[in-house]
Every structure is written in C-alpha cells, then in structure tokens.
Write a protein that holds these residues in place. Sequence first.
Motif, short mmCIF file in Angstrom:
data_model
loop_
_atom_site.label_atom_id
_atom_site.label_comp_id
_atom_site.label_asym_id
_atom_site.label_seq_id
_atom_site.Cartn_x
_atom_site.Cartn_y
_atom_site.Cartn_z
N GLU A 255 0.73 -1.82 0.04
CA GLU A 255 -0.13 -0.29 -0.03
C GLU A 255 0.80 1.51 0.41
O GLU A 255 1.19 2.35 -0.63
N ALA A 258 2.44 3.11 -3.19
CA ALA A 258 1.39 3.39 -3.94
C ALA A 258 1.84 4.74 -3.48
O ALA A 258 1.29 5.29 -5.12
N GLY A 259 2.00 5.37 -2.87
CA GLY A 259 2.48 7.00 -2.60
C GLY A 259 4.01 6.87 -2.99
O GLY A 259 4.88 7.76 -2.34
N SER A 317 1.19 14.64 0.33
CA SER A 317 0.68 14.56 -0.92
C SER A 317 0.75 12.74 -0.77
O SER A 317 0.33 12.00 -1.37
N ASP A 318 2.60 12.15 -0.32
CA ASP A 318 2.71 11.24 -0.50
C ASP A 318 2.09 9.85 0.10
O ASP A 318 0.96 9.17 -0.17
N GLU A 319 0.97 10.42 0.91
CA GLU A 319 0.40 9.65 2.41
C GLU A 319 -0.94 9.80 1.26
O GLU A 319 -2.06 8.80 1.76
N GLU A 320 -1.96 11.12 1.14
CA GLU A 320 -2.84 10.88 0.51
C GLU A 320 -3.31 10.15 -0.45
O GLU A 320 -3.96 9.16 -0.55
N ARG A 321 -2.24 10.00 -0.76
CA ARG A 321 -2.10 9.30 -2.16
C ARG A 321 -2.33 7.36 -1.90
O ARG A 321 -2.88 6.38 -1.89
N VAL A 322 -1.47 6.99 -1.13
CA VAL A 322 -1.83 6.55 -0.70
C VAL A 322 -2.74 5.38 0.69
O VAL A 322 -3.20 4.89 0.65
N GLY A 324 -5.59 7.53 -0.68
CA GLY A 324 -6.81 7.18 -1.31
C GLY A 324 -7.04 5.42 -2.39
O GLY A 324 -7.74 4.97 -1.89
N VAL A 325 -5.82 4.89 -2.18
CA VAL A 325 -5.58 3.84 -2.36
C VAL A 325 -6.93 2.85 -1.43
O VAL A 325 -6.70 1.56 -1.70
#
Length: 329
Positions: A255, A258-259, A317-322, A324-325
């Motif tokens: 997971e 993803a970020g 921002s990288d955490e937000e992508r994770v 979201g996944v």
Amino acid sequence: MDAALVIGGTRFIGRHLVDHLLDHDYHVTLFNRGTHENPFASHDRVDHVQGDRGVKTDLQAAAMTVDYDAVFDVVAYRPGEVETAVDVFADAEAYVYVSSGAAYGDEVLPKREGETGLKPCTPEQATDDSPDTYGARKAAGDRAVFEASKDGVRAMSVRPCVVYGPHDYTERTDYWLARVHEYDRVLVPGDGTNVWHRAYAPDVAEALRLVAERGSAGEAYNVGDRRLTTLREYVGLAADAMGTDIEVVTAGERELAAGGLSPTDFPLYRSYPHVMSTAKLADLGWTSTSLSSAMLATAADHRESERDGSDVGPDRSDEERVLGVLDTL
C-alpha cells in the motif's frame, strides 16, 4: 559530588543533563566550542570554557583550570575522542560516556549489558562520521571505557535508546505531533505494532547522574522507558497530548508503494523490535517518567517551537495517495 564538567551541554540531552545537575545542587562547567546558543549563559552556577573536544590540548587546559568531580561526555562520536578523554580526565571521581543502544550488534530481545554483543568497528569506521557507522563508533567508545577502567579510571557508559523530549532537534517525535495536530487521519507504517525502545530525555539525564554517583567502573547501563509502546500507541499518546482525535490508518509495504513510500521513510519505524533491559539501571535507584507526562511535556515544547518534522518524514501528498488507495480496498 557537587561539581561537574559537561562536554557539550547546550543542546538536547546535554541541556537536560545540566538542568538536572543544577536541580541536584551541582556547580556545572560547560566545555564546548560555543557554536550553539547557551541557555545557561546567565546562570550563576554554570561556567563556560570554550574549546574543541577534538583537540587534546584544549581538554588538558580544561582539566587544569576547572573544578570538577564528575565529567559527563555528551558529544563523543569517535572512539579516539573517548580514548583521549579517559586519559585527560583519569583523576575524575567519575567519567560518564554517553553511548547509544545502537552500539549493540546482536538482534535479541531484550538487549542486556555485558551479555548482548556489540558492533565491531574497523579503523576506517572509527573516523567515518556517516550515520551508517554511528553504532560501530559508539561501541568502540564503550570498549575504550572498559579498557580505561582496567587502568584504575572510574569510567562508565550510559546507553540510551532513541531519545525524545523537549528541545529534540532531530524532530522525529515532532513529525508525529505535527501529524496528529494537523490531520484527522494519520498514516502509520506496517500494522502499527513495531517497537523501537525510546527514552525520555530528562530520564536520561537522571541516569547519567546516578551512574556517576553510584555506578561501577567499567560498566555500561541501558536507559529507556520502563514501559514500551508500539508505534501506534506512541502516535496515540501524541494525539492525547495535543488534545486531538485521530484515526490511525496502517499500511503495509504494498500500500505504501502507491505513494512511492516504504516503512523506513517514517521516523521511529524499525522492522525488528529494539528492546533494552533497564534492570541494571533501576538497581541504582533510577525510575522513568510516566509516558503521558513525558509526552505532555514534549508536546508543550513542540507547540512553542517551529519544528514540524517535515524534513524527517514523508510529504503529506504522498501519504494522501496511499490513503486514497486504502479507501478503495
């Protein structure tokens, strides 16, 4: 003992040590280069001698001019520095070297003084200041302490694990305090159960004094919170101290990818548990501060500082992508 020479003394562990010694009626002399602000500049029981701890003649000058019973070596990062110091201050009632739990080389639970093996240190590592050699250099410093004790020097070592508390310039805990303050959902790597033993800085200061006063020559003493926490629990303590309600979201390696992240990108994450026995130090009369009180003081200092840990952990921002996944699973 009522007079101490502190090599270092103006930042983090050294600063807490000086505060603690003053609370116990010591007169303190700081020995350092004077490159950092001195928070004790106006204190009537704190003197300052300027010098470079890497220059033997500077240490010798301090030894000849300063009144001291105990010497606390807070900023020795190369084994050669320890070897020089135990020679120069051989007449001290106590020489206490600040080592590190990183000196241990064997991954066992828990790590015990005198039983768990230390890291080897090559001549090249001994003078290499990179983070990769930190533990090896600290271990070699420990061995210098042990050798000095055989020659009659009352030299001892204190091994803190990861230290947190007010004035922590590493910002590892500040990262988590900022996260729980700014966001409702906080991403924690792995399943949240990883354990990396931590120590509250004022407790480390108390350990240093007790070892100087009551410790045995040639011995090492571990110091760390008497109650350990998982990373998830630590983040929860941070949220309580900051007065926020959060949702802890855990993420494994797949997971996090993803970020573009990995678990080790997060401060205070360690894949294998790092736990040190503190029974030997407790036998000297040492106790640790409650976790809630320690985190409350750490959070109060965080609020007053400009530290946010942004340089030691992932971008949001990288955490937000994770996140979201994870929401799509």
